[in-house]
Design a protein around this motif. Structure first.
Motif, PDB file in Angstrom:
ATOM      1  N   ALA A 117      72.475  42.796 113.702  1.00  0.00           N
ATOM      2  CA  ALA A 117      71.855  42.481 112.150  1.00  0.00           C
ATOM      3  C   ALA A 117      72.810  41.412 111.089  1.00  0.00           C
ATOM      4  CB  ALA A 117      71.364  43.658 111.581  1.00  0.00           C
ATOM      5  N   GLN A 118      74.147  41.735 111.074  1.00  0.00           N
ATOM      6  CA  GLN A 118      74.853  41.202 110.254  1.00  0.00           C
ATOM      7  C   GLN A 118      75.170  39.733 110.909  1.00  0.00           C
ATOM      8  OE1 GLN A 118      78.324  43.120 108.597  1.00  0.00           O
ATOM      9  NE2 GLN A 118      77.639  45.015 109.209  1.00  0.00           N
ATOM     10  N   ALA A 119      75.504  39.531 112.161  1.00  0.00           N
ATOM     11  CA  ALA A 119      75.696  38.291 112.713  1.00  0.00           C
ATOM     12  C   ALA A 119      74.099  37.346 112.446  1.00  0.00           C
ATOM     13  CB  ALA A 119      76.023  38.093 113.928  1.00  0.00           C
ATOM     14  N   TYR A 120      73.394  37.958 112.517  1.00  0.00           N
ATOM     15  CA  TYR A 120      72.010  37.374 112.614  1.00  0.00           C
ATOM     16  C   TYR A 120      71.893  36.543 110.847  1.00  0.00           C
ATOM     17  CZ  TYR A 120      66.739  36.560 111.357  1.00  0.00           C
ATOM     18  OH  TYR A 120      65.819  36.205 110.970  1.00  0.00           O
ATOM     19  N   TYR A 121      71.853  37.642 109.890  1.00  0.00           N
ATOM     20  CA  TYR A 121      71.763  37.298 108.636  1.00  0.00           C
ATOM     21  C   TYR A 121      73.023  36.318 108.069  1.00  0.00           C
ATOM     22  CZ  TYR A 121      68.377  40.947 107.993  1.00  0.00           C
ATOM     23  OH  TYR A 121      67.135  41.767 108.032  1.00  0.00           O
ATOM     24  N   ASN A 122      74.087  36.124 108.565  1.00  0.00           N
ATOM     25  CA  ASN A 122      75.031  35.276 108.308  1.00  0.00           C
ATOM     26  C   ASN A 122      74.703  34.015 108.817  1.00  0.00           C
ATOM     27  OD1 ASN A 122      77.643  36.206 106.798  1.00  0.00           O
ATOM     28  ND2 ASN A 122      77.231  37.883 108.044  1.00  0.00           N
ATOM     29  N   ARG A 123      74.226  33.964 110.266  1.00  0.00           N
ATOM     30  CA  ARG A 123      74.071  32.871 110.816  1.00  0.00           C
ATOM     31  C   ARG A 123      72.608  32.066 110.144  1.00  0.00           C
ATOM     32  NH1 ARG A 123      70.555  32.066 115.453  1.00  0.00           N
ATOM     33  NH2 ARG A 123      69.072  33.159 114.260  1.00  0.00           N
ATOM     34  N   GLU A 124      71.831  32.689 109.662  1.00  0.00           N
ATOM     35  CA  GLU A 124      70.709  32.314 109.082  1.00  0.00           C
ATOM     36  C   GLU A 124      71.143  31.517 107.645  1.00  0.00           C
ATOM     37  OE1 GLU A 124      66.966  32.604 110.042  1.00  0.00           O
ATOM     38  OE2 GLU A 124      68.393  32.383 111.421  1.00  0.00           O
ATOM     39  N   GLU A 125      72.259  31.860 106.961  1.00  0.00           N
ATOM     40  CA  GLU A 125      72.758  31.330 105.927  1.00  0.00           C
ATOM     41  C   GLU A 125      73.741  30.266 106.118  1.00  0.00           C
ATOM     42  OE1 GLU A 125      73.453  33.729 102.699  1.00  0.00           O
ATOM     43  OE2 GLU A 125      71.670  35.199 102.797  1.00  0.00           O
ATOM     44  N   GLY A 126      73.791  29.900 107.432  1.00  0.00           N
ATOM     45  CA  GLY A 126      74.674  28.786 107.870  1.00  0.00           C
ATOM     46  C   GLY A 126      76.370  29.120 108.104  1.00  0.00           C
ATOM     47  N   ILE A 127      76.489  30.376 108.002  1.00  0.00           N
ATOM     48  CA  ILE A 127      78.018  30.812 108.155  1.00  0.00           C
ATOM     49  C   ILE A 127      78.239  30.624 109.646  1.00  0.00           C
ATOM     50  CG2 ILE A 127      79.475  32.842 108.328  1.00  0.00           C
ATOM     51  CD1 ILE A 127      78.914  31.488 105.423  1.00  0.00           C
ATOM     52  N   GLU A 128      79.607  29.974 109.839  1.00  0.00           N
ATOM     53  CA  GLU A 128      80.025  29.903 111.100  1.00  0.00           C
ATOM     54  C   GLU A 128      80.927  30.546 111.829  1.00  0.00           C
ATOM     55  OE1 GLU A 128      81.785  25.749 110.466  1.00  0.00           O
ATOM     56  OE2 GLU A 128      79.654  24.955 110.807  1.00  0.00           O
ATOM     57  N   ARG A 129      81.610  31.581 110.938  1.00  0.00           N
ATOM     58  CA  ARG A 129      82.715  32.417 111.258  1.00  0.00           C
ATOM     59  C   ARG A 129      82.414  33.584 110.514  1.00  0.00           C
ATOM     60  NH1 ARG A 129      88.758  33.352 110.584  1.00  0.00           N
ATOM     61  NH2 ARG A 129      88.545  32.135 108.837  1.00  0.00           N
ATOM     62  N   SER A 148      79.006  36.366 119.675  1.00  0.00           N
ATOM     63  CA  SER A 148      78.968  35.548 120.888  1.00  0.00           C
ATOM     64  C   SER A 148      77.335  35.038 121.213  1.00  0.00           C
ATOM     65  CB  SER A 148      79.508  36.163 122.207  1.00  0.00           C
ATOM     66  OG  SER A 148      78.786  37.212 122.545  1.00  0.00           O
ATOM     67  N   LEU A 149      76.485  36.031 120.851  1.00  0.00           N
ATOM     68  CA  LEU A 149      75.155  35.693 121.272  1.00  0.00           C
ATOM     69  C   LEU A 149      74.667  34.837 119.968  1.00  0.00           C
ATOM     70  CD1 LEU A 149      73.946  39.426 121.730  1.00  0.00           C
ATOM     71  CD2 LEU A 149      74.318  37.711 123.418  1.00  0.00           C
ATOM     72  N   PHE A 150      75.173  34.720 118.841  1.00  0.00           N
ATOM     73  CA  PHE A 150      74.647  33.601 117.849  1.00  0.00           C
ATOM     74  C   PHE A 150      75.712  32.374 117.714  1.00  0.00           C
ATOM     75  CE2 PHE A 150      72.850  37.692 116.474  1.00  0.00           C
ATOM     76  CZ  PHE A 150      71.478  37.382 116.200  1.00  0.00           C
ATOM     77  N   ASP A 151      76.454  32.086 118.700  1.00  0.00           N
ATOM     78  CA  ASP A 151      77.241  30.981 118.831  1.00  0.00           C
ATOM     79  C   ASP A 151      78.036  30.949 117.492  1.00  0.00           C
ATOM     80  OD1 ASP A 151      78.234  28.661 120.060  1.00  0.00           O
ATOM     81  OD2 ASP A 151      76.838  27.453 119.256  1.00  0.00           O
ATOM     82  N   MET A 152      78.771  31.910 117.302  1.00  0.00           N
ATOM     83  CA  MET A 152      79.751  31.991 115.926  1.00  0.00           C
ATOM     84  C   MET A 152      80.838  32.318 116.448  1.00  0.00           C
ATOM     85  SD  MET A 152      77.197  34.117 113.512  1.00  0.00           S
ATOM     86  CE  MET A 152      78.005  33.950 111.982  1.00  0.00           C
ATOM     87  N   ASP A 153      81.993  31.981 115.470  1.00  0.00           N
ATOM     88  CA  ASP A 153      83.283  32.380 115.789  1.00  0.00           C
ATOM     89  C   ASP A 153      83.722  33.752 115.194  1.00  0.00           C
ATOM     90  OD1 ASP A 153      84.287  30.032 117.319  1.00  0.00           O
ATOM     91  OD2 ASP A 153      84.500  28.852 115.192  1.00  0.00           O
ATOM     92  N   CYS A 154      84.576  34.669 115.782  1.00  0.00           N
ATOM     93  CA  CYS A 154      84.940  35.553 115.152  1.00  0.00           C
ATOM     94  C   CYS A 154      86.518  35.990 115.063  1.00  0.00           C
ATOM     95  CB  CYS A 154      84.166  36.639 115.927  1.00  0.00           C
ATOM     96  SG  CYS A 154      84.479  38.416 115.371  1.00  0.00           S
TER      97      CYS A 154
END
Length: 452
Positions: A117-129, A148-154
């Motif tokens: 859920a947290q990765a999804y909401y961050n991805r939706e607002e344009g956050i990359e990492r 990894s599922l939302f193509d973001m860095d961590c």
């Protein structure tokens, strides 16, 4: 004679349950770390997406789970509920023991319920990492999986004691593409300050949080993500308890006792909040709710209910919670996920109001219970989850003494497949028991920024 109770994918909850709607009085607000005034959404925007801030402050009883989040959760949800019949037989108890098994998720614990859920909401607002901390490594593994599922860095700051004890958790994060750094580190001002004072520190979640928050605040493309404590994290975990309600109903039972371990409070909230809501609203007023913590980090049993920072450096908002003091560094026990100085404000509120009863155990008796469970039910549990196993066994043995046929439910929050160094130490008789001296707790509490 059902032993395993399953739900279909279509029966997974479509909404999260928000216990704030059923509290008799509103929660105390988080306070700005500098002004001491109630924090506003704008105060949190530099580290959190707006939708999570909205959920943090919401008093709506239910909040819809986005379809994309729900689709990913169905990779392993609904999780099974088991009747621990072999354990019951070994204990010779008239009680029924059920456990919700969260170790079926890809990272092996309950943590992905909120990480997705947290990765999804961050991805939706344009956050990359996303930057975060982790104690035992379960949360870091979960967020690495989610990003990894939302193509973001961590980037994960892992408490040094656990980083050394559990190297394969680090490997799991790296497999999912995340960077894992032992904390305290020289990457942040907060970490460098701690190392200058004590180069040999085992670290703490409070220190790792400071590093992750500082990292997020200093990079425009990065937000902070927290695996426990905060209201929105507890909210996301309530899929556990909602499923459990349906599953015990299929067995034509309802729990007399609901148990979970507590570090920050997320897995405990996940299982118990739906049952706590039924208790608060009078539907099931007699359900006993037990929160289990280590004697080496006795937040709920020896802490003070007041405002404190969530981290060592004082970068986070002040939260009203049970706390041992934000600069408290507990011994390097093997239940690394339970080494946090504070507890969820929501869980703390329920303890303060007498809705939840806390207990504390030493780690040797916890591992003894874990071995009993492994040798009857077959599952080797994480040291954190073993605290709940211990409490469930104690309740079952009490029923053997009284003859009561109680229904006991606990959250088995994760597997111990990366914790064999801990089990090896126990089996070799090299696991020390710590009980943090009350005088040192009082000393730590004396330095609190008490504001009411």
């Amino acid at each position: 004679m059902q032993t395993k109770i399953l739900l279909d994918e279509g029966e997974m909850p479509k909404r999260w349950y928000n216990i704030q709607a059923d509290l008799p009085t509103p929660m105390d607000p988080p306070l700005h770390p500098v002004t001491g005034k109630p924090a506003t959404p704008d105060d949190l925007r530099h580290i959190f997406p707006m939708e999570l801030i909205r959920q943090e402050m919401s008093t709506e009883r239910y909040i819809d789970i986005p379809g994309e989040v729900r689709d990913i959760l169905t990779l392993w949800r609904p999780s099974p509920l088991y009747r621990a019949r072999r354990l019951e037989a070994a204990l010779k108890t008239p009680a029924k023991i059920y456990y919700k098994w969260e170790g079926v998720s890809p990272p092996g614990s309950h943590k992905p319920n909120t990480a997705i859920a947290q990765a999804y909401y961050n991805r939706e607002e344009g956050i990359e990492r996303l930057a975060t901390e982790t104690g035992a490594g379960q949360w870091g593994s979960a967020l690495a999986f989610a990003t990894s599922l939302f193509d973001m860095d961590c980037t994960v700051y892992m408490v040094r004691a656990s980083y050394d004890q559990k190297p394969y958790r680090k490997s799991m994060m790296q497999v999912y593409g995340a960077e894992c750094i032992p904390s305290p580190s020289d990457r942040t001002q907060a970490g460098r300050a701690v190392l200058a004072h004590d180069p040999e520190t085992p670290g703490s979640l409070g220190i790792a949080i400071s590093e992750a928050v500082e990292d997020a605040a200093n990079h425009d493309n990065t937000n902070y993500s927290l695996g426990s404590v905060l209201n929105h994290v507890c909210l996301h975990q309530t899929v556990i308890g909602q499923e459990a309600e349906e599953q015990v109903a299929i067995a034509d039972d309802y729990p007399d006792v609901v148990i979970g371990c507590v570090g920050g409070g997320s897995n405990y909230a996940g299982l118990t909040f739906p049952f706590a809501g039924a208790k608060l609203t009078g539907k099931h007023p007699d359900t006993e709710l037990i929160a289990v913590e280590p004697a080496a980090c006795p937040t709920l049993t020896k802490g003070l209910y007041t405002y404190d920072f969530g981290d060592v450096a004082g970068l986070t908002p002040l939260l009203r919670m049970f706390t041992l003091g934000h600069d408290f560094i507990p011994p390097a026990i093997h239940a690394g996920g339970l080494r946090y100085h504070g507890a969820s404000p929501l869980v703390s509120r329920l303890v303060h109001d007498g809705v939840v009863r806390p207990v504390a155990y030493h780690q040797n008796e916890v591992f003894e219970a874990a071995l009993t469970f492994a040798r009857t039910e077959g599952i080797i549990v994480a040291p954190e989850a073993a605290h709940a196993v211990k409490a469930a066994i104690d309740q079952a043995l009490l029923c053997r003494k009284t003859g009561e046929e109680k229904v006991i439910l606990f959250n088995n929050s994760g597997h111990g497949n990366f914790d064999f160094s801990s089990y090896e130490a126990y089996l070799a008789g090299k696991l020390p028991d710590y009980e943090y001296p009350l005088e040192l707790v009082k000393e730590s509490l004396s330095r609190l920024p008490v504001r009411g």
